[in-house]
Write an enzyme that holds these catalytic residues in place. Structure first.
Site, PDB file in Angstrom:
ATOM      1  N   SER A 210       0.842  -1.192   0.000  1.00  0.00           N
ATOM      2  CA  SER A 210       0.000   0.000   0.000  1.00  0.00           C
ATOM      3  C   SER A 210       0.878   1.243   0.000  1.00  0.00           C
ATOM      4  O   SER A 210       1.846   1.336   0.752  1.00  0.00           O
ATOM      5  CB  SER A 210      -0.953  -0.017   1.204  1.00  0.00           C
ATOM      6  OG  SER A 210      -0.229  -0.107   2.422  1.00  0.00           O
ATOM      7  N   GLY A 212      -0.290   4.636   0.208  1.00  0.00           N
ATOM      8  CA  GLY A 212      -1.012   5.836   0.615  1.00  0.00           C
ATOM      9  C   GLY A 212      -1.903   6.359  -0.498  1.00  0.00           C
ATOM     10  O   GLY A 212      -2.647   5.609  -1.134  1.00  0.00           O
ATOM     11  N   ALA A 213      -1.797   7.655  -0.762  1.00  0.00           N
ATOM     12  CA  ALA A 213      -2.636   8.281  -1.780  1.00  0.00           C
ATOM     13  C   ALA A 213      -2.343   7.753  -3.179  1.00  0.00           C
ATOM     14  O   ALA A 213      -3.164   7.920  -4.089  1.00  0.00           O
ATOM     15  CB  ALA A 213      -2.439   9.793  -1.747  1.00  0.00           C
ATOM     16  N   GLY A 215      -2.252   4.676  -3.967  1.00  0.00           N
ATOM     17  CA  GLY A 215      -2.896   3.381  -4.145  1.00  0.00           C
ATOM     18  C   GLY A 215      -2.027   2.230  -3.706  1.00  0.00           C
ATOM     19  O   GLY A 215      -1.451   2.248  -2.616  1.00  0.00           O
ATOM     20  N   GLY A 241      -5.150   1.106   5.975  1.00  0.00           N
ATOM     21  CA  GLY A 241      -4.486  -0.172   5.724  1.00  0.00           C
ATOM     22  C   GLY A 241      -5.278  -1.354   6.251  1.00  0.00           C
ATOM     23  O   GLY A 241      -5.331  -2.413   5.612  1.00  0.00           O
ATOM     24  N   ASP A 242      -5.925  -1.174   7.405  1.00  0.00           N
ATOM     25  CA  ASP A 242      -6.741  -2.253   7.972  1.00  0.00           C
ATOM     26  C   ASP A 242      -7.969  -2.505   7.101  1.00  0.00           C
ATOM     27  O   ASP A 242      -8.378  -3.650   6.909  1.00  0.00           O
ATOM     28  CB  ASP A 242      -7.159  -1.901   9.396  1.00  0.00           C
ATOM     29  CG  ASP A 242      -5.965  -1.709  10.315  1.00  0.00           C
ATOM     30  OD1 ASP A 242      -4.922  -2.345  10.078  1.00  0.00           O
ATOM     31  OD2 ASP A 242      -6.080  -0.913  11.270  1.00  0.00           O
TER      32      ASP A 242
END
Length: 307
Positions: A210, A212-213, A215, A241-242
């Site tokens: 992952s 962040g912004a 993707g 993330g969860d």
């Protein structure tokens, strides 16, 4: 049924503090108090989607009782193994950015760990997917996630950091979900493709990183895929993330192809950003976001393991 494991469960306090400033008195505008820890957050998201889920882990003391009672009040089935120590608390300050304070957690004895490990095998037997998430409390062996992954009879998703992640790879989890910093720490390189390749060579079958912004990038049996929302989402990224892991677990349980798993997982993560509290989403908003997730295939051989 999807089983989530949180060995270092917590009571999560989220303070909304507009224009928070360190070194000064800050007035808290809103307080959110929920049972937390990464696996608990995953379970709460799955429950919000109407999925059958069981939240397992370790819990002790007054905070441990609050965690179990909090999950009960939310309608999330729980199967926590008791420990003598006090479960931890975490504090997240939202305002002018997001700042987190996390306690180390209770000291777990060898007998307490053995009791959980023995009970886990029975819990995991009927699970369509098992999620192993978060930090390890003091006393739990650093290879705990590898041990649990080997005991699980179904697909395993591992979301951890540092030594817990590096040693957990020996259990050959089906999916590993690091963020960019976790990937760099586990692989020793800041190059995303090389880092993913290193984790796959160490035992991960699929790596979903992952970003962040930006993707995510996923090295899957179907190839290397990039997925991202086509528009920015403002809010609290703490639980994104969860939520992403919850989406991956649901996709595995449903047998969705990887492109569809990733689209739904990114949409869930975006919904989580909109919520001030980790583990909570507006499930009704997810379908509208899925069409806004762009997906492309990459010829990124660096992200693939050696033949």
């Amino acid at each position: 049924m999807i089983l989530t494991v949180t060995l270092n469960a917590a009571i999560d306090d989220t303070y909304e503090v507009p224009d928070a400033r360190f070194g000064e008195v800050n007035r808290v505008e809103t307080v959110h108090r929920r049972p937390g820890g990464k696996g608990v957050n995953v379970a709460r998201v799955l429950h919000g989607l109407g999925r059958e889920v069981v939240a397992a882990g370790l819990a002790g003391g007054a905070a441990g009782r609050q965690i179990e009672e909090g999950l009960g009040s939310l309608g999330v089935p729980a199967a926590f193994s008791p420990v003598a120590g006090e479960s931890r608390r975490t504090v997240t300050i939202v305002g002018g950015g997001v700042t987190m304070f996390t306690e180390p957690g209770p000291v777990v004895t060898a007998a307490e760990w053995a009791a959980f490990r023995d009970g886990f095998a029975a819990l995991a037997r009927d699970a369509a997917a098992v999620v192993l998430s978060g930090s390890l409390p003091p006393g739990v062996p650093p290879d705990a996630y590898a041990v649990l992954a080997r005991l699980a009879s179904g697909p395993v998703i591992l979301d951890a950091d540092g030594e817990a992640l590096r040693l957990g790879l020996a259990g050959r989890p089906d999916v590993v979900k690091p963020n960019a910093d976790e990937l760099a720490r586990a692989s020793g390189t800041g190059d995303t493709g090389a880092g993913i390749r290193a984790l796959r060579e160490a035992g991960a079958r699929t790596v979903v990183a992952s970003l962040g912004a930006d993707g995510l990038v996923a090295a899957t049996p179907d190839g290397v895929l990039r997925a991202a929302l086509d528009r920015p989402v403002a809010g609290n990224p703490t639980g994104a993330g969860d939520a992403l892991v919850a989406g991956l677990a649901a996709g595995i349980a449903d047998g969705l192809p990887w492109p569809d798993r990733l689209r739904h997982a990114v949409a869930l993560a975006a919904c989580a950003v909109r919520s001030p509290v980790a583990g909570e989403i507006d499930a009704a908003a997810v379908p509208a976001l899925v069409p806004h997730v762009t997906l492309r295939t990459e010829e990124n051989h660096a992200a693939r393991p050696h033949e």
